[in-house]
Scaffold this active site. Sequence first.
Site, short mmCIF file in Angstrom:
data_model
loop_
_atom_site.label_atom_id
_atom_site.label_comp_id
_atom_site.label_asym_id
_atom_site.label_seq_id
_atom_site.Cartn_x
_atom_site.Cartn_y
_atom_site.Cartn_z
N GLU A 737 0.36 3.03 -5.57
CA GLU A 737 -0.69 3.25 -6.58
C GLU A 737 -1.88 3.82 -5.83
O GLU A 737 -2.39 3.19 -4.90
CB GLU A 737 -1.10 1.94 -7.25
CG GLU A 737 0.04 1.12 -7.81
CD GLU A 737 0.66 1.71 -9.05
OE1 GLU A 737 0.09 2.67 -9.61
OE2 GLU A 737 1.74 1.24 -9.44
N CYS A 771 -10.55 2.16 -8.81
CA CYS A 771 -9.71 3.35 -8.92
C CYS A 771 -9.82 3.92 -10.32
O CYS A 771 -9.68 5.11 -10.55
CB CYS A 771 -8.28 3.00 -8.60
SG CYS A 771 -7.73 1.56 -9.49
P1 NAD Z 1 -7.04 2.73 1.97
O1 NAD Z 1 -5.95 3.67 1.64
O2 NAD Z 1 -8.01 3.13 2.99
O3 NAD Z 1 -6.42 1.35 2.47
C1 NAD Z 1 -5.47 0.65 1.70
C2 NAD Z 1 -4.64 -0.21 2.64
O4 NAD Z 1 -3.86 0.64 3.46
C3 NAD Z 1 -5.46 -1.08 3.57
O5 NAD Z 1 -4.82 -2.33 3.69
C4 NAD Z 1 -5.39 -0.31 4.87
O6 NAD Z 1 -5.53 -1.13 6.00
C5 NAD Z 1 -4.00 0.26 4.81
N1 NAD Z 1 -3.77 1.45 5.64
C6 NAD Z 1 -4.66 2.34 6.09
N2 NAD Z 1 -4.05 3.29 6.81
C7 NAD Z 1 -2.75 2.99 6.82
C8 NAD Z 1 -1.60 3.60 7.40
N3 NAD Z 1 -1.69 4.73 8.10
N4 NAD Z 1 -0.41 3.02 7.20
C9 NAD Z 1 -0.29 1.89 6.48
N5 NAD Z 1 -1.35 1.27 5.94
C10 NAD Z 1 -2.56 1.81 6.09
O7 NAD Z 1 -7.76 2.37 0.60
P2 NAD Z 1 -8.97 1.38 0.33
O8 NAD Z 1 -10.22 2.00 0.83
O9 NAD Z 1 -8.63 0.01 0.80
O10 NAD Z 1 -8.97 1.35 -1.26
C11 NAD Z 1 -9.56 2.32 -2.03
C12 NAD Z 1 -8.53 3.29 -2.55
O11 NAD Z 1 -7.54 2.57 -3.27
C13 NAD Z 1 -9.09 4.27 -3.52
O12 NAD Z 1 -8.54 5.51 -3.29
C14 NAD Z 1 -8.63 3.74 -4.87
O13 NAD Z 1 -8.55 4.69 -5.88
C15 NAD Z 1 -7.31 3.18 -4.53
N6 NAD Z 1 -6.90 2.17 -5.48
C16 NAD Z 1 -5.91 2.49 -6.37
C17 NAD Z 1 -5.51 1.56 -7.32
C18 NAD Z 1 -4.44 1.88 -8.30
O14 NAD Z 1 -3.92 0.95 -8.94
N7 NAD Z 1 -4.06 3.10 -8.49
C19 NAD Z 1 -6.12 0.31 -7.34
C20 NAD Z 1 -7.12 0.03 -6.40
C21 NAD Z 1 -7.49 0.96 -5.47
#
Ligand code: NAD
Length: 975
Positions: A737, A771
């Site tokens: 997501e 999001c």
């Molecule tokens: P992010 O992608 O920076 O991090 C999400 C998770 O991924 C964290 O736990 C992070 O440590 C991990 N991560 C980072 N790099 C990684 C890698 N290379 N491999 C594996 N894991 C890795 O996102 P964020 O800043 O935590 O959250 C905000 C984002 O999430 C926004 O883009 C938002 O739109 C999205 N979001 C989407 C939904 C949805 O349901 N569509 C819901 C909430 C947030």
Amino acid sequence: MSTESRQTIEERIRQVGSELQGHMKEEVPSLFEKKKWIGRIMERVMKDEEFKVRLFRFVDVLPALKSDDLVVRVLKEYFSVSDLDAPLLIKRGIERLSRGGVSSFVAARVARTGVETLARQFIAGRDPESSGKAMKSLRKEGADVSIDLLGEIVVSDREAGDYRERYIELLNYLGERAGRARSGEKSQPPGISLKISSFYSQLDPVDWDGSITNTLRGLRPVLDRAGEAGIPITFDMEHYYYKDLTIELFKKVLQEYPDFPSAGIALQAYLRDTRNDLEGLIEWAERTGTRILVRLVKGAYRDYEVAVNRQKGWPVPTFMEKGETDRNFEELTRLLFENTRYIYPAFATHNIRSISHAIATADMLNVPGDEFEFQMLYGMAEPVRRALLKMGRRVTVYTAVGEFIPGMAYLIRRLLENSSDESFLRKSFFENRPFDELMQSPPAGGKVMEKADGGFTNEPPADFSIASNREKMRLALQTVKTQTGSRFPVAVAGRELFTGKEIKSGNPSDPDEIIGIVSSGGREEADAAVAEARKAFHGWKKVGPAGRADHLFRAAAEMRKQRFELAALEIYETGKTWKDADGDITEAIDYLEYYGREMLRLGRKSLLGDYPGEENEYSYSPRGVGVVISPWNFPLAIPTGMVSASVVAGNCVIFKPSGLSPVTGWKLFEVFKKSGLPEGVLQFLPGPGGEVGEHLVAHPDVDFIAFTGSREVGLRIIRLAGETGQGQRNVKKVVAEMGGKNAVIVDETADLDEAVRGVLESALVYQGQKCSACSRVIVVGDTYDEFTLRLKEAAESIRIGPPEDPATFMGPVIDVAAKRKVEEYIDLGRQKGAPVLIREVKEKGLYVGPALFEGLSPDSRPAQEEIFGPVVVLFRVRDLDEALQIANGTEYALTGGLFSRSPGNIAKVRSDFMVGNLYINRKITGSMVGRQPFGGFGMSGVGSKAGGHDYLLHFMNPRSISENTMRRGFTPELG
Ligand code: NAD
């Protein structure tokens, strides 16, 4: 009351009723006069439910329609001739319009005049001057007047200020006349009725003290002026949510103005609480030696209260049956009469039975006629009013004064009231029900609310209008504060260990404060966790759906116990406000309850086809070992959803929380531990995404990844998971997501009160870091200027500050990097477009104020890229097609919204706005589990619908087993 005295009072009630009826003779209220146009329309409304809905909706939208062509278009949409048995008048008009027989100008004029006639029935004039004639004639009849200035919803300080000014003008006008007339007239000067919600745009009982202080500040000039001019005031009662606050504010006003000439408050008999409230007020009046007016009304917001409270899962505060309200009204009438030393009762009803009961009770208790009064609404029940005046009773007419647009909400309330099946006026004057029936004593008891059937229902949010809930939150904030700075381990391979590497989780509103220090894992711990999960998997999948679901239900119960502490932690760790943090906890509980039940449903034996000698079973088995990688912005709900879905489906998972909310992540792990989850089914492994996260994703013994986060990381995970490692036996499944660039369309038929509030909430709650948040607003036609101005003023009026303060609407952004990124986009907006608003915030902490831009190209970076902050790009467009083109013109497809009252536009947007979650005439955030399953497509995600029926299927492999049950021709089913 003894049987004897009851009989006596019933007889007396009938006597009074006959007397009233005698005075009314054959008179009919103008609204029901069938000879008049308005009477014919009302007749139709009462006979035809569908026509009523369409007419009320058209009446509601009409004042917003700026051009004649638009009036005609919308008129046709509401009253298409083919599918509606419309009254002849409308039908002919539309037929002629369709043939081009009438110009838009004429048609629009006819429509406007029609609705204006309806409005005139209930609204005395646009301003005090133009209402003068109506008021004069009322006073000539001998009635007093209480004026309500229409204008119900204020979204900004400026609008609240304007409303206050209008009241002061009104008071000046009334004061002048009162001064002149005082010597000659027998009746007292007109009073005014006030709606407190119009005096402070941020009014919300969650911020109890602030709401009282600021509303009082807004009210003071009005109270001062009313006091000088000797004008009585009454506080109206609005929605239940504001009730306690209104009563408290009323007391505060009287403390500050002990010598006020006459002050009153309305109480609603349809509320179960009102007896308690009235007793409280009587006790208070006695203690303080104040005499107040109590206007007892039945209550005008019943549908709203039922709908809104049901939607929230809060108890419906009103009686369900009209008879119960009538009965309560009578009981409260008696209580009022028993306390006339402190209370001057005003009975606001048109019901002859209720009126007769009041007079009979006053007689029995020897209350003199000048110690109470009746109140009626302007434009309604004129015969009853005149009969009462003839009988020498005191009558005050509640008179609405104001402009058309704010008047619509009032008009609709009155139309609904009059046309309702339960309306006394309808029964007596339209249906001509027999006198005996109308005078019957209202029944005791009533419908009990049906019990929930054990199916899924959403966890209700905390109701912060209740003092004990505010207190619980305050205490939780204090408790959690004493625990900050604690250390938390990783939990892998049956051990909780401190690895020596640490993640320091800070408080975004006070970056010097450390909320918790969480150990961070590396590859070694990740490998150990995968091996442990694989080991545990064999046992766990055999537990069966019911046993696994039980763990979720126990975890939900545990979260309920801790809900305020969990919310307090989110407030400190992630900068959420009270309501938003509470919402994250209830959403987490919802996932547990929902997926638990979903697994029970999917775990039931399912047989396909019905053929003798053949049994076809369809079932699901878990995938194996999974990794859950979650973001920080819904720090409990999102990981709870992904973890619980994985686990209940029979998988074992390693949970990697975000490095920005690891303490909340640990709390989730603890809750599951308390639910008795066997060792190895869930492991907790915080660590750098690029290291631990990627290592887990690429691990050959991992079968699936549930990820929520940014598009960049999501796409990387999808790519990594697509590569097959050595020894790998499964193609990995990725549920991802991702982000959004969500748009709201506001068309030229929108209700701007709702659109401004909806966009404000969607874009700025949680600083735009959802999001689902709105970051683009596309406004059709001329509506743009008014909408943009109101949105700007609303964004200027919200409170920005530390989220532990309940007055806060917007808190800080999550970290320094986020602040920098948002500020860069604001600079870009400034360079390439025109700022509508850039609000500076001077507080210590990671604050970025709201920024609104116009004049940017739809293809520009601020209009295309996810900013994840309080930045909104506004577009003015010609028509809906252009709006849809811009709305659909990004790579994302997550949420979207429309504010419109045009059935045609709503239908078009439903079909052509390509997003995973579309919201019409409401905010675009805050999806509810089981009601608005959440998730997008395009670059917004490859998973379908958290909180929906399809979600658990991601975590299981479907299996089909077909058995030949026939042995040498013997087929048991046929035997
Ligand atoms: P992010 O992608 O920076 O991090 C999400 C998770 O991924 C964290 O736990 C992070 O440590 C991990 N991560 C980072 N790099 C990684 C890698 N290379 N491999 C594996 N894991 C890795 O996102 P964020 O800043 O935590 O959250 C905000 C984002 O999430 C926004 O883009 C938002 O739109 C999205 N979001 C989407 C939904 C949805 O349901 N569509 C819901 C909430 C947030």
